[in-house]
Design a protein around this motif. Structure first.
Motif, mmCIF file in Angstrom:
data_model
loop_
_atom_site.group_PDB
_atom_site.id
_atom_site.type_symbol
_atom_site.label_atom_id
_atom_site.label_comp_id
_atom_site.label_asym_id
_atom_site.label_seq_id
_atom_site.Cartn_x
_atom_site.Cartn_y
_atom_site.Cartn_z
ATOM 1 N N CYS A 188 -34.506 -29.066 -10.670
ATOM 2 C CA CYS A 188 -34.977 -29.649 -9.404
ATOM 3 C C CYS A 188 -35.096 -28.586 -8.314
ATOM 4 N N LEU A 189 -34.066 -27.763 -8.181
ATOM 5 C CA LEU A 189 -34.104 -26.709 -7.170
ATOM 6 C C LEU A 189 -35.256 -25.740 -7.424
ATOM 7 N N MET A 190 -35.531 -25.452 -8.693
ATOM 8 C CA MET A 190 -36.652 -24.579 -9.026
ATOM 9 C C MET A 190 -37.977 -25.201 -8.611
ATOM 10 N N LEU A 191 -38.149 -26.498 -8.860
ATOM 11 C CA LEU A 191 -39.390 -27.173 -8.477
ATOM 12 C C LEU A 191 -39.561 -27.185 -6.963
ATOM 13 N N TRP A 192 -38.495 -27.496 -6.248
ATOM 14 C CA TRP A 192 -38.572 -27.488 -4.787
ATOM 15 C C TRP A 192 -38.950 -26.086 -4.276
ATOM 16 N N GLY A 193 -38.179 -25.068 -4.673
ATOM 17 C CA GLY A 193 -38.360 -23.736 -4.139
ATOM 18 C C GLY A 193 -39.628 -23.048 -4.609
ATOM 19 N N ARG B 22 -55.524 -33.741 -11.383
ATOM 20 C CA ARG B 22 -54.867 -34.755 -12.186
ATOM 21 C C ARG B 22 -53.454 -34.336 -12.533
ATOM 22 N N ALA B 23 -52.738 -35.272 -13.115
ATOM 23 C CA ALA B 23 -51.439 -34.936 -13.662
ATOM 24 C C ALA B 23 -51.599 -33.801 -14.654
ATOM 25 N N GLY B 24 -50.724 -32.839 -14.596
ATOM 26 C CA GLY B 24 -50.833 -31.662 -15.441
ATOM 27 C C GLY B 24 -51.240 -30.442 -14.644
ATOM 28 N N ALA B 25 -51.661 -30.634 -13.367
ATOM 29 C CA ALA B 25 -52.051 -29.516 -12.522
ATOM 30 C C ALA B 25 -50.855 -28.659 -12.150
ATOM 31 N N TRP B 26 -49.662 -29.227 -12.200
ATOM 32 C CA TRP B 26 -48.439 -28.486 -11.901
ATOM 33 C C TRP B 26 -47.658 -28.367 -13.200
ATOM 34 N N PRO C 131 -32.465 -25.218 -20.320
ATOM 35 C CA PRO C 131 -33.380 -26.349 -20.517
ATOM 36 C C PRO C 131 -32.767 -27.708 -20.187
ATOM 37 N N ASP C 132 -31.427 -27.825 -20.264
ATOM 38 C CA ASP C 132 -30.782 -29.102 -19.983
ATOM 39 C C ASP C 132 -30.209 -29.180 -18.576
ATOM 40 N N ALA C 133 -30.511 -28.185 -17.725
ATOM 41 C CA ALA C 133 -29.959 -28.147 -16.373
ATOM 42 C C ALA C 133 -30.854 -28.911 -15.412
ATOM 43 N N ASP D 112 -44.719 -30.775 -15.183
ATOM 44 C CA ASP D 112 -44.906 -31.342 -16.518
ATOM 45 C C ASP D 112 -43.749 -30.966 -17.442
ATOM 46 N N THR D 113 -43.338 -29.718 -17.369
ATOM 47 C CA THR D 113 -42.218 -29.275 -18.207
ATOM 48 C C THR D 113 -40.945 -30.015 -17.849
ATOM 49 N N PHE D 114 -40.678 -30.139 -16.565
ATOM 50 C CA PHE D 114 -39.505 -30.881 -16.112
ATOM 51 C C PHE D 114 -39.553 -32.324 -16.612
ATOM 52 N N ALA D 115 -40.722 -32.954 -16.471
ATOM 53 C CA ALA D 115 -40.869 -34.346 -16.887
ATOM 54 C C ALA D 115 -40.665 -34.504 -18.389
#
Length: 394
Positions: free
Chosen positions: A365-370, A41-45, A358-360, A49-52
């Motif tokens: 995005c790059l962190m989530l991708w990589g 479910r949502a929340g598994a990543w 936190p505001d970057a 969740d933090t990014f969102a």
């Protein structure tokens, strides 16, 4: 970044093939049947969740900068992250907001406007109606793959419609290069019939390959030409192995440094994605080996420096500054693909030591991708399909 102007369960044989594939990709074998999408479910990543929580409003709009503006790029990445996380509610809301606000209510009738925010009169709306082809490619891809993985016909239809609009409105037949993806519909012809401004980071070959695979037969030749030109742009715009943010293509000269542009042939916040997309190509992708070879100098430079350059002159190779943890995260797939073990370990530590503010938004995005890649949350097949542990095989 800145732009101008419900499937049934598979057979045992197919499941076994899929399990072996996941194992080869570094994922643990799946015991028994593939888990249903609802099992994750949502929340598994947690990172998503933090990014969102930081950047995604309840209505599905991503806040991309301090001015509270939204880019089509931000919406496209959020769609991809929501899909990878099997987060259907957020995917739905992100798509709804994008369609309602960037596509005048219908993604089948117009390309998404690239910039939305507060207007001069205080109202909120589109600030620049021009489109950005990188965002459009990822939105189309996310829709097509969401349609396949979640068995949602509407998503598949929307994605294919958008892909055809990209082909019709954001490409041009360049002399000596062929059908080529422009950064957007307007503003990238420097000299009519002679010179065009291109952005290599707008060319994720895995996504383009998937769009080509689902395209109508009558457009197959155009898509194949576009795939060929895209590989050429990626390789020939980086003769020394360092990708530029922007490059000029001249009918009589081929690729020439974009000294007219703001970045003066530098590779920085756009170019970092060239290495990201290249590193994530399937080993069986025909462009995998050529791109690894072409970009080997960047791998070597990062290994020597111990940190990711913030800017590299694509002509001289001179480095300026150190990039943040997001840049290092974006390089992880390439370092892994190049089997640069020591450099990979060093950059993984660099990522841990240099988290984005936190505001970057972009660094996030790059962190989530990589990091999502390194955690095995997704892979791309040789035909461009998105592979996720929770998904049934196609």
């Amino acid at each position: 970044m800145l732009k101008t102007g419900a499937r049934s369960h598979p057979s045992r044989r197919v499941l076994l093939q899929h399990t072996l594939l996941l194992s080869a990709l570094g994922w643990p074998a799946l015991a028994g049947a593939s888990p249903k999408p609802s099992a994750q479910r949502a929340g598994a990543w947690a990172d998503w969740d933090t990014f969102a929580q930081r950047f995604l409003q309840p209505d599905g709009r991503v806040l991309a900068n301090a001015q509270g503006q939204t880019h089509s790029e931000a919406q496209s990445y959020a769609l991809m992250f929501a899909l990878i996380a099997n987060d259907r509610p957020r995917f739905k809301s992100i798509l709804r907001w994008t369609e309602d606000n960037l596509c005048a209510g219908d993604v089948t009738t117009r390309l998404p406007a690239w910039l939305w925010g507060q207007q001069d009169d205080g109202q909120w709306g589109v600030l620049d109606s021009n489109a950005a082809s990188d965002a459009d490619v990822w939105i189309a891809y996310a829709l097509i793959e969401a349609g396949r993985l979640w068995n949602v016909r509407r998503y598949r239809a929307l994605g294919r419609s958008l892909a055809q609009r990209i082909l019709a409105e954001e490409t041009a037949d360049l002399p000596g290069l062929g059908h080529t993806l422009l950064p957007g519909p307007v503003g990238f012809v420097v000299e009519a019939g002679q010179r065009w401004r291109l952005n290599p980071s707008y060319l994720p070959l895995q996504a383009l390959r998937r769009l080509a695979a689902v395209a109508p037969a009558q457009t197959a030749a155009q898509w194949q030409s576009l795939l060929h030109s895209s590989q050429r742009v990626l390789i020939e715009s980086a003769p020394r192995g360092f990708a530029p943010d922007w490059v000029l293509y001249a009918a009589d000269q081929g690729f020439v440094p974009d000294h007219q542009g703001e970045q003066q042939a530098l590779g920085a916040y756009n170019a970092i994605r060239v290495y990201l997309w290249a590193g994530m190509l399937a080993p069986q992708d025909p462009a995998h080996a050529p791109l690894l070879q072409a970009l080997a100098p960047m791998v070597e430079r990062v290994a020597a420096l111990g940190y990711p350059p913030e800017m590299v002159d694509s002509v001289t190779g001179v480095v300026q500054g150190a990039g943040g943890g997001g840049f290092a995260a974006a390089l992880l797939p390439l370092l892994q693909a190049a089997q640069a073990t020591q450099a990979l370990a060093a950059q993984q530590q660099y990522v841990a030591d240099h988290p984005p503010q936190p505001d970057a938004y972009y660094g996030g995005c790059l962190m989530l991708w990589g990091q999502g890649w390194m955690q095995g949350r997704y892979r791309f097949a040789a035909d461009g399909q998105l592979l996720v542990p929770w998904g049934d095989p196609a």
